[in-house]
Design an enzyme around this catalytic site. Structure first.
Site, PDB file in Angstrom:
ATOM      1  N   ALA A  20       0.808  -1.216   0.000  1.00 37.92           N
ATOM      2  CA  ALA A  20       0.000   0.000   0.000  1.00 37.92           C
ATOM      3  C   ALA A  20       0.852   1.282   0.000  1.00 37.92           C
ATOM      4  O   ALA A  20       0.421   2.320  -0.508  1.00 37.92           O
ATOM      5  CB  ALA A  20      -0.927  -0.023   1.208  1.00 37.92           C
ATOM      6  N   ARG A  32      -1.545   0.366   7.774  1.00 35.52           N
ATOM      7  CA  ARG A  32      -1.016   0.316   9.136  1.00 35.52           C
ATOM      8  C   ARG A  32      -0.223   1.533   9.570  1.00 35.52           C
ATOM      9  O   ARG A  32       0.235   1.581  10.701  1.00 35.52           O
ATOM     10  CB  ARG A  32      -0.159  -0.955   9.292  1.00 35.52           C
ATOM     11  CG  ARG A  32      -1.010  -2.189   9.236  1.00 35.52           C
ATOM     12  CD  ARG A  32      -0.246  -3.470   9.301  1.00 35.52           C
ATOM     13  NE  ARG A  32      -1.167  -4.592   9.186  1.00 35.52           N
ATOM     14  CZ  ARG A  32      -1.732  -4.978   8.043  1.00 35.52           C
ATOM     15  NH1 ARG A  32      -1.434  -4.355   6.914  1.00 35.52           N
ATOM     16  NH2 ARG A  32      -2.594  -5.973   8.014  1.00 35.52           N
ATOM     17  N   HIS A 115      -3.642  -9.996  -4.280  1.00 36.14           N
ATOM     18  CA  HIS A 115      -4.873  -9.821  -3.495  1.00 36.14           C
ATOM     19  C   HIS A 115      -6.053  -9.401  -4.359  1.00 36.14           C
ATOM     20  O   HIS A 115      -7.007  -8.806  -3.853  1.00 36.14           O
ATOM     21  CB  HIS A 115      -4.628  -8.790  -2.377  1.00 36.14           C
ATOM     22  CG  HIS A 115      -3.684  -9.290  -1.321  1.00 36.14           C
ATOM     23  ND1 HIS A 115      -3.057  -8.477  -0.410  1.00 36.14           N
ATOM     24  CD2 HIS A 115      -3.262 -10.550  -1.028  1.00 36.14           C
ATOM     25  CE1 HIS A 115      -2.286  -9.214   0.395  1.00 36.14           C
ATOM     26  NE2 HIS A 115      -2.384 -10.467   0.028  1.00 36.14           N
ATOM     27  N   CYS A 123     -18.870 -12.656  -8.845  1.00 36.56           N
ATOM     28  CA  CYS A 123     -19.942 -13.487  -8.297  1.00 36.56           C
ATOM     29  C   CYS A 123     -19.318 -14.816  -7.885  1.00 36.56           C
ATOM     30  O   CYS A 123     -18.826 -15.559  -8.748  1.00 36.56           O
ATOM     31  CB  CYS A 123     -21.048 -13.703  -9.336  1.00 36.56           C
ATOM     32  SG  CYS A 123     -22.292 -14.864  -8.732  1.00 36.56           S
ATOM     33  N   SER A 184       5.753  -1.716   1.946  1.00 30.61           N
ATOM     34  CA  SER A 184       4.974  -2.761   2.625  1.00 30.61           C
ATOM     35  C   SER A 184       5.504  -2.963   4.037  1.00 30.61           C
ATOM     36  O   SER A 184       6.716  -3.030   4.247  1.00 30.61           O
ATOM     37  CB  SER A 184       5.046  -4.086   1.859  1.00 30.61           C
ATOM     38  OG  SER A 184       4.349  -5.085   2.588  1.00 30.61           O
ATOM     39  N   SER A 185       4.578  -3.110   4.986  1.00 30.05           N
ATOM     40  CA  SER A 185       4.967  -3.389   6.368  1.00 30.05           C
ATOM     41  C   SER A 185       5.426  -4.836   6.512  1.00 30.05           C
ATOM     42  O   SER A 185       5.937  -5.221   7.556  1.00 30.05           O
ATOM     43  CB  SER A 185       3.780  -3.134   7.299  1.00 30.05           C
ATOM     44  OG  SER A 185       2.711  -4.005   6.952  1.00 30.05           O
ATOM     45  N   ASN A 209      11.039   1.566   2.387  1.00 28.36           N
ATOM     46  CA  ASN A 209       9.841   1.673   3.231  1.00 28.36           C
ATOM     47  C   ASN A 209      10.068   2.724   4.309  1.00 28.36           C
ATOM     48  O   ASN A 209      11.154   2.811   4.876  1.00 28.36           O
ATOM     49  CB  ASN A 209       9.535   0.307   3.889  1.00 28.36           C
ATOM     50  CG  ASN A 209       8.081   0.191   4.288  1.00 28.36           C
ATOM     51  OD1 ASN A 209       7.202   0.327   3.444  1.00 28.36           O
ATOM     52  ND2 ASN A 209       7.807  -0.013   5.554  1.00 28.36           N
TER      53      ASN A 209
END
Ligand code: NAD
Length: 244
Positions: A20, A32, A115, A123, A184-185, A209
């Protein structure tokens, strides 16, 4: 920065793993950080398969906010420069935890979405996919073919990762010689196993990061600056050489 660009230069096969944090400079909050989406919120209450089944009103209120945020979002310097590094042969693939589609919008071709994508609705009953606008149409959106409830085509807490994407990501991680984490954490499993897998198979690890991660001690370089700035600097060092 000199060390990071050196690693890119030396590597014959670089894979980039994004979270993210690569999209916060496009105006999309991460999860986070202090200003992230999870501050004061229980993720399981909002972004789980259980919430979609049992509390659909709350679930869709949360996802509609994320969808409207996405509508104005554009790729930032990090997305755009990663796409140029791919075109110059310096990045082989992006493994992304993000669901925003901004790597593809930036022109990146080889993107593995671990993800899923918030740009589509799915559906679960008949496997049909729709453009995500359908999620904004009714309070509880349903499949036009079979009438069953639709969900965003993203991996919710309590769901498995898409098998094909996971297999590809594992293959990329086991066969690269530089694995670069951006924004990214490294807190979400199983995606966060990929950098460790790359290390086990002899790859070097680089981390860009703002906050520390549990793999910092094993990284060849850690850059704690905003991803956009880091990639602008990298493009000066790497892409001017490539086009000179
Ligand atoms: P996370 O929120 O756990 O971690 C983000 C990390 O990025 C933090 O450690 C933060 O310090 C860092 N960061 C923030 N802005 C940065 C910047 N400009 N430059 C460098 N680093 C920066 O996010 P994660 O690790 O991706 O967590 C995984 C989950 O978050 C995934 O399931 C993903 O689907 C979801 N998510 C995706 C989006 C999106 O698609 N844009 C947005 C929010 C959450």
């Amino acid at each position: 920065m000199a060390k990071l660009s050196g690693l890119f230069r030396e590597s014959r096969s670089t894979v980039v793993f994004t979270g993210a944090g690569v999209s916060t400079e496009s105006g999309l909050p991460d999860f986070r950080s202090r200003t992230g989406l999870w501050q004061g919120v229980d993720p399981m209450a909002l972004a789980s398969i259980e919430a979609w089944r049992r509390r659909p009103n709350e679930f869709f209120t949360f996802y509609r906010q994320r969808l409207s945020g996405l509508q104005g979002a554009r790729p930032n310097h990090a997305h755009l420069i990663l796409a140029r590094l791919e075109a110059a042969g310096m990045v082989r693939a992006i493994l992304t935890q993000n669901i925003d589609g901004l790597h593809q919008e930036a022109g990146h071709r080889s993107v593995i979405e671990l993800h899923g994508s918030l740009r589509q609705a799915l559906c679960l009953a008949c496997d049909r996919r729709y453009a995500s606008e359908i999620l904004l149409e009714n309070d509880l959106p349903s499949c036009k073919a079979c009438g069953k409830p639709l969900k965003p085509d993203v991996v919710l807490f309590g769901e498995a990762l898409p098998a094909a994407a996971w297999d590809l990501a594992v293959r990329e991680s086991c066969s690269c010689d530089l694995f670069v984490v951006v924004g990214s954490s490294l807190a979400v499993s199983p995606a966060n196993h990929l950098p460790a897998l790359a290390l086990e198979h002899g790859s070097k690890l680089a981390i860009v990061n703002l906050e520390r991660t549990h793999l910092d001690p094993q990284a060849s370089v850690v850059v704690s600056s905003p991803a956009g700035e880091v990639f602008i600097e990298l493009s000066r060092e790497l892409l001017s050489e490539a086009t000179a």
